[in-house]
Motif scaffolding. Structure first.
Motif, mmCIF file in Angstrom:
data_model
loop_
_atom_site.group_PDB
_atom_site.id
_atom_site.type_symbol
_atom_site.label_atom_id
_atom_site.label_comp_id
_atom_site.label_asym_id
_atom_site.label_seq_id
_atom_site.Cartn_x
_atom_site.Cartn_y
_atom_site.Cartn_z
ATOM 1 N N SER A 1 0.857 -1.192 0.000
ATOM 2 C CA SER A 1 0.000 0.000 0.000
ATOM 3 C C SER A 1 0.890 1.238 0.000
ATOM 4 C CB SER A 1 -0.909 0.017 1.237
ATOM 5 O OG SER A 1 -1.627 1.250 1.320
ATOM 6 N N ALA A 2 0.343 2.337 -0.548
ATOM 7 C CA ALA A 2 1.045 3.620 -0.476
ATOM 8 C C ALA A 2 0.389 4.540 0.550
ATOM 9 C CB ALA A 2 1.062 4.289 -1.848
ATOM 10 N N ASP A 3 -0.460 3.943 1.387
ATOM 11 C CA ASP A 3 -1.142 4.701 2.435
ATOM 12 C C ASP A 3 -0.528 4.338 3.782
ATOM 13 O OD1 ASP A 3 -3.380 4.827 4.624
ATOM 14 O OD2 ASP A 3 -4.125 6.122 3.014
ATOM 15 N N GLU A 4 -0.047 5.334 4.511
ATOM 16 C CA GLU A 4 0.671 5.055 5.765
ATOM 17 C C GLU A 4 -0.198 4.347 6.799
ATOM 18 O OE1 GLU A 4 3.806 5.385 5.827
ATOM 19 O OE2 GLU A 4 4.146 6.739 4.135
ATOM 20 N N ASN A 5 -1.483 4.706 6.887
ATOM 21 C CA ASN A 5 -2.380 4.046 7.848
ATOM 22 C C ASN A 5 -2.613 2.588 7.483
ATOM 23 O OD1 ASN A 5 -2.781 6.306 9.527
ATOM 24 N ND2 ASN A 5 -4.371 7.114 8.161
ATOM 25 N N GLU A 6 -2.729 2.326 6.181
ATOM 26 C CA GLU A 6 -2.921 0.942 5.731
ATOM 27 C C GLU A 6 -1.655 0.120 5.977
ATOM 28 O OE1 GLU A 6 -4.329 1.014 1.690
ATOM 29 O OE2 GLU A 6 -6.048 2.280 2.214
ATOM 30 N N LEU A 7 -0.506 0.724 5.759
ATOM 31 C CA LEU A 7 0.760 0.026 6.031
ATOM 32 C C LEU A 7 0.840 -0.369 7.509
ATOM 33 C CD1 LEU A 7 3.341 2.143 3.976
ATOM 34 C CD2 LEU A 7 2.591 -0.200 3.495
ATOM 35 N N LYS A 8 0.413 0.540 8.373
ATOM 36 C CA LYS A 8 0.425 0.258 9.817
ATOM 37 C C LYS A 8 -0.522 -0.893 10.146
ATOM 38 C CE LYS A 8 0.040 2.584 14.290
ATOM 39 N NZ LYS A 8 -0.268 3.871 14.988
ATOM 40 N N ALA A 9 -1.725 -0.882 9.545
ATOM 41 C CA ALA A 9 -2.701 -1.949 9.782
ATOM 42 C C ALA A 9 -2.184 -3.295 9.279
ATOM 43 C CB ALA A 9 -4.026 -1.613 9.103
ATOM 44 N N LEU A 10 -1.362 -3.254 8.237
ATOM 45 C CA LEU A 10 -0.796 -4.478 7.654
ATOM 46 C C LEU A 10 0.454 -4.956 8.395
ATOM 47 C CD1 LEU A 10 -1.189 -3.603 3.870
ATOM 48 C CD2 LEU A 10 -2.311 -5.512 5.048
#
Length: 367
Positions: free
Chosen positions: A123-132
């Motif tokens: 992902s290129a979304d920081e929040n999604e990266l954190k969730a992953l």
């Protein structure tokens, strides 16, 4: 008869375990890595003696191959060259995570023949990266891409995940735009599957995942958007600038032979399917699990239908000396009428919405 073979090398180490990951991977230190490479080399020597075919693809997967560091990866690759006959134009891929890729010497592996890198962006979304549970940032991805390009490797693939906790259509579009504008040649855009034995599987109630309808919309949007921006779909989850399709992965779908080396690695070699258990000790003891003969008509149909071009009717006849069973056509007809499949003079293939339910359709189509 195809006289080539693919080689898959499994590196079962990661810096941390992602909550969605169901692959065999462990945490380790440099001593663990050195010990594993010694075992790996013994297995490479074993298979090199058994293989009289030319390796035209080599793929380092994991886990995270780049965590081993440049020196050990070069040691493995050099040993493959010493024990196998390798095509001078072989596609040689290494998977890397942006977090470890920034410490990796791509110039050194390029000199040894690595010409393709697959980056686990997701992902290129920081929040999604954190969730992953990813330990890299979007800037790490940018830096890794630039580093790889500077080394002279221009064949770069990015992984992108759909159905991530908190994802919406705008954040997905932003990630797609990031991939498209980055100048990479290949994108693997796949739907998150929640496996029971993963952290996500055991703690599903702690997250808000997009529902099935929204995830389907993500997929259909991605297919259309990527195709309109120069990335042509060639497999359910894979898109490439024409000429940059993954040759190694196409071996799986075209029923070509490959040798998987490492715990959990699967092989299709000399007409047989077998694999190593997900355990380093049994791999060290070279214990193989026999899955029997491979390459039958059902396998051919199932694997070819994963490809955008679909099932080539003339290739089927060439492979098995007979036409496709007539009931296959009659079963496929209702899916063609309902827009899940299409046919041309010589092939039957899924539409994008058909790919979303392809597993259930394929099981019904089987002779």
């Amino acid at each position: 008869m195809n006289n080539s073979v693919g080689i898959y090398i499994h590196i079962p180490y990661c810096r941390s375990k992602c909550p969605y990951c169901d692959f065999f991977s462990l945490r380790g230190n440099y001593d663990d890595y050195k010990s594993y490479v010694a075992v790996l080399k013994e297995s490479i020597k074993y298979w090199g003696k058994k293989c009289d075919k030319t390796a035209d693809t080599i793929y380092f997967g994991g886990g995270t191959p780049s965590v081993l560091g440049t020196e050990l990866i070069c040691e493995i690759l050099d040993y493959i060259f010493k024990n196998f006959r390798v095509d001078e134009n072989a596609e040689i891929t290494i998977e890397a995570n942006p977090s470890s890729g920034k410490f990796f010497d791509f110039f050194a592996v390029k000199k040894l023949g690595v010409n393709r890198v697959s980056l686990g962006m997701q992902s290129a979304d920081e929040n999604e990266l954190k969730a992953l549970g990813r330990i890299h940032s979007t800037s790490d991805v940018n830096n890794s891409i630039e580093l790889i390009k500077r080394s002279g490797i221009d064949n770069i693939s990015l992984d992108l995940m759909m159905g991530v906790p908190g994802q919406n259509m705008q954040s997905l579009k932003n990630s797609l735009d990031f991939c498209i504008s980055s100048g990479v040649k290949h994108i693997s855009s796949y739907i998150l599957k929640i496996e029971e034995n993963t952290y996500y599987g055991k703690n599903r109630n702690k997250y808000i995942f997009p529902d099935d309808d929204l995830t389907s919309d993500f997929y259909l949007f991605s297919v259309n958007y990527l195709n309109n921006n120069g990335f042509k779909q060639y497999e359910i989850s894979n898109f490439a600038v024409p000429g940059y399709e993954s040759k190694h992965n196409l071996k799986y779908w075209n029923l070509e032979e490959y040798i998987g080396i490492g715990p959990g690695a699967h092989s299709f070699f000399n007409g047989k399917r077998f694999y190593y258990e997900r355990d380093i000790r049994s791999f060290k003891d070279n214990i193989l699990i026999d899955e029997g003969a491979g390459g039958n008509p059902e396998e051919f149909i199932m694997l070819q239908l994963r490809l955008k071009k679909g099932l080539d009717v003339s290739k089927y006849k060439e492979a098995f000396g007979e036409d496709l069973p007539k009931d296959f056509y009659s079963k496929a007809e209702k899916y063609i009428k309902s827009g899940f499949m299409e046919k041309s003079d010589n092939s039957i293939y899924f539409t994008p919405k058909g790919f979303l339910v392809s597993n259930s359709i394929i099981s019904e189509l089987m002779p």
